[in-house]
Design a protein around this motif. Structure first.
Motif, PDB file in Angstrom:
ATOM      1  N   GLU A   1      43.509  41.413  43.785  1.00 29.57           N
ATOM      2  CA  GLU A   1      43.745  40.251  44.634  1.00 29.57           C
ATOM      3  C   GLU A   1      42.952  40.300  45.936  1.00 29.57           C
ATOM      4  O   GLU A   1      42.713  39.266  46.558  1.00 29.57           O
ATOM      5  N   SER A   2      42.547  41.496  46.364  1.00 30.90           N
ATOM      6  CA  SER A   2      41.881  41.632  47.660  1.00 30.90           C
ATOM      7  C   SER A   2      40.425  42.060  47.568  1.00 30.90           C
ATOM      8  O   SER A   2      39.638  41.733  48.457  1.00 30.90           O
ATOM      9  N   TRP A   3      40.051  42.788  46.517  1.00 35.60           N
ATOM     10  CA  TRP A   3      38.737  43.408  46.488  1.00 35.60           C
ATOM     11  C   TRP A   3      37.844  42.829  45.390  1.00 35.60           C
ATOM     12  O   TRP A   3      38.324  42.438  44.328  1.00 35.60           O
TER      13      TRP A   3
ATOM     14  N   TYR B   1      33.899  44.968  48.634  1.00 32.78           N
ATOM     15  CA  TYR B   1      34.354  44.386  49.901  1.00 32.78           C
ATOM     16  C   TYR B   1      35.677  43.650  49.728  1.00 32.78           C
ATOM     17  O   TYR B   1      36.058  43.247  48.619  1.00 32.78           O
ATOM     18  N   ASP B   2      36.346  43.473  50.851  1.00 30.30           N
ATOM     19  CA  ASP B   2      37.603  42.741  50.919  1.00 30.30           C
ATOM     20  C   ASP B   2      37.279  41.252  50.968  1.00 30.30           C
ATOM     21  O   ASP B   2      36.588  40.782  51.887  1.00 30.30           O
ATOM     22  N   THR B   3      37.751  40.513  49.993  1.00 34.04           N
ATOM     23  CA  THR B   3      37.398  39.096  49.899  1.00 34.04           C
ATOM     24  C   THR B   3      37.989  38.251  51.020  1.00 34.04           C
ATOM     25  O   THR B   3      37.540  37.130  51.247  1.00 34.04           O
ATOM     26  N   ASP B   4      38.984  38.762  51.737  1.00 36.78           N
ATOM     27  CA  ASP B   4      39.566  38.019  52.855  1.00 36.78           C
ATOM     28  C   ASP B   4      38.705  38.121  54.108  1.00 36.78           C
ATOM     29  O   ASP B   4      38.898  37.357  55.055  1.00 36.78           O
ATOM     30  N   ARG B   5      37.756  39.079  54.115  1.00 33.64           N
ATOM     31  CA  ARG B   5      36.974  39.311  55.325  1.00 33.64           C
ATOM     32  C   ARG B   5      35.536  38.820  55.229  1.00 33.64           C
ATOM     33  O   ARG B   5      34.915  38.562  56.271  1.00 33.64           O
TER      34      ARG B   5
END
Length: 342
Positions: free
Chosen positions: A221-223, A243-247
């Motif tokens: 969900e995040s990476w 990478y973190d998809t939220d950033r």
């Protein structure tokens, strides 16, 4: 497969088979040496042999096939002929099973690339070789006992440009659907290839996005994992980014990987463990050398991760292919195609 008997390979997917006369007509601007016959392959009985760098024994081999592209590359038990052909590099030295399927799933540069290529019924293979395709007179004149697979002044970019020129000519065939690069897992229709080549020419850049692909996989969900595929055609490592998809935005990460690849093409330097580069988020990104990629095809890569204090999943930091399970979702993340335009 590594480069050896063949050093580069490309393909044109067709709606229906083409005859040798049609091929010769479209390739009339090339210097044809002759036609080789094959008694082993009923679907590809003849190969056009064109001159390429004759001073070092180079040839362009153009082989039409009446069958679909063998994306699984055969099986030693059920289809040994195809398997042996693949092992010898006859579908391109860097082709790996499933390359067409992955190219279609990750066809960010061509909106219809996921579906239209599946309509093909036949194909044309184009290969560069320095040891195959010579006629008997050339072979008799060669007194050397050593077979040179790759010349000392080998130039992969010149090979790719020459192959791309031939592909562009063959895309004018009425039977042609699209260009397919097995080693770079790239699909383009005639218009898309022309636009990509014109863009590169106008900006004095190599048409890297016509030879190599950038792919994106959702890990959890995040990476996410983003990578390039096809830099092996240039004898260079592919790039990966976790990478973190939220950033971070995918377009920024894609641009970072493309720029890192272009940097390698412009210098004799290599990326090593501990190297740092400015990347997305106006942050430093750290590099590690990896013996095997996180995704197919298996290959050495340079993997980048942001120095932002985040903790990537352990599976994304592995450097070898020893783990039993792949760390990413086989299905690519559904993204806007424009995110992957240079």
């Amino acid at each position: 497969m590594a480069k050896g008997l063949f050093t580069q390979g490309m393909c044109v997917l067709l709606r229906s088979p083409v005859g040798m006369a049609e091929l010769q007509d479209k390739l009339s601007s090339f210097d044809m040496i002759g036609v080789q016959e094959s008694a082993m392959d009923g679907a590809s009985p003849e190969t056009l042999v064109m001159s390429f760098r004759p001073e070092v024994g180079g040839h362009l081999l153009v082989t039409p096939s009446t069958e679909r592209w063998p994306d699984q590359m055969g099986d030693p038990d059920t289809s040994p002929d195809v398997f042996v052909a693949w092992s010898l590099g006859q579908f391109g030295p860097l082709a790996f099973p499933g390359c067409l399927e992955r190219a279609a799933e990750q066809s960010w540069g061509w909106e219809d690339g996921e579906d239209v290529p599946q309509q093909h019924t036949s194909h044309i293979r184009l290969l560069i070789s320095y040891v195959l395709g010579a006629d008997e007179s050339e072979s008799e004149e060669d007194d050397s006992d050593d077979v040179v697979l790759i010349p000392d002044d080998y130039d992969p970019i010149a090979e790719l440009r020459f192959l791309t020129k031939a592909v562009s000519a063959l895309l004018e065939l009425p039977q042609a659907i699209c260009y397919f690069n097995p080693g770079g897992e790239v699909l383009r229709d005639q218009n898309g290839l022309r636009q990509g080549l014109n863009y590169a020419w106008n900006y004095e850049l190599p048409p890297l996005d016509m030879w190599t692909n950038v792919r994106l996989f959702r890990v959890d969900e995040s990476w996410a994992l983003m990578d390039t595929v096809g830099m092996g055609q240039l004898d260079m490592p592919d790039m990966e980014a976790v990478y973190d998809t939220d950033r971070y935005e995918p377009a920024e990460v894609e641009r970072f990987l493309r720029n890192a690849s272009l940097y390698l093409m412009s210098t004799d330097e290599e990326f090593e463990d501990g190297d740092v580069a400015d990347g997305p988020g106006d942050l430093s990104w750290n590099a590690i050398e990896c013996e095997e990629s996180l995704s197919d095809p298996p290959r050495e890569t340079i993997r980048w991760f942001p120095d932002d204090g985040s903790d990537p999943p352990e599976a994304l930091m592995r450097r070898t292919g020893d783990d039993e399970d792949d760390p990413y979702d086989e299905e690519p993340e559904d993204l806007d195609d424009e995110a992957f335009e240079l």
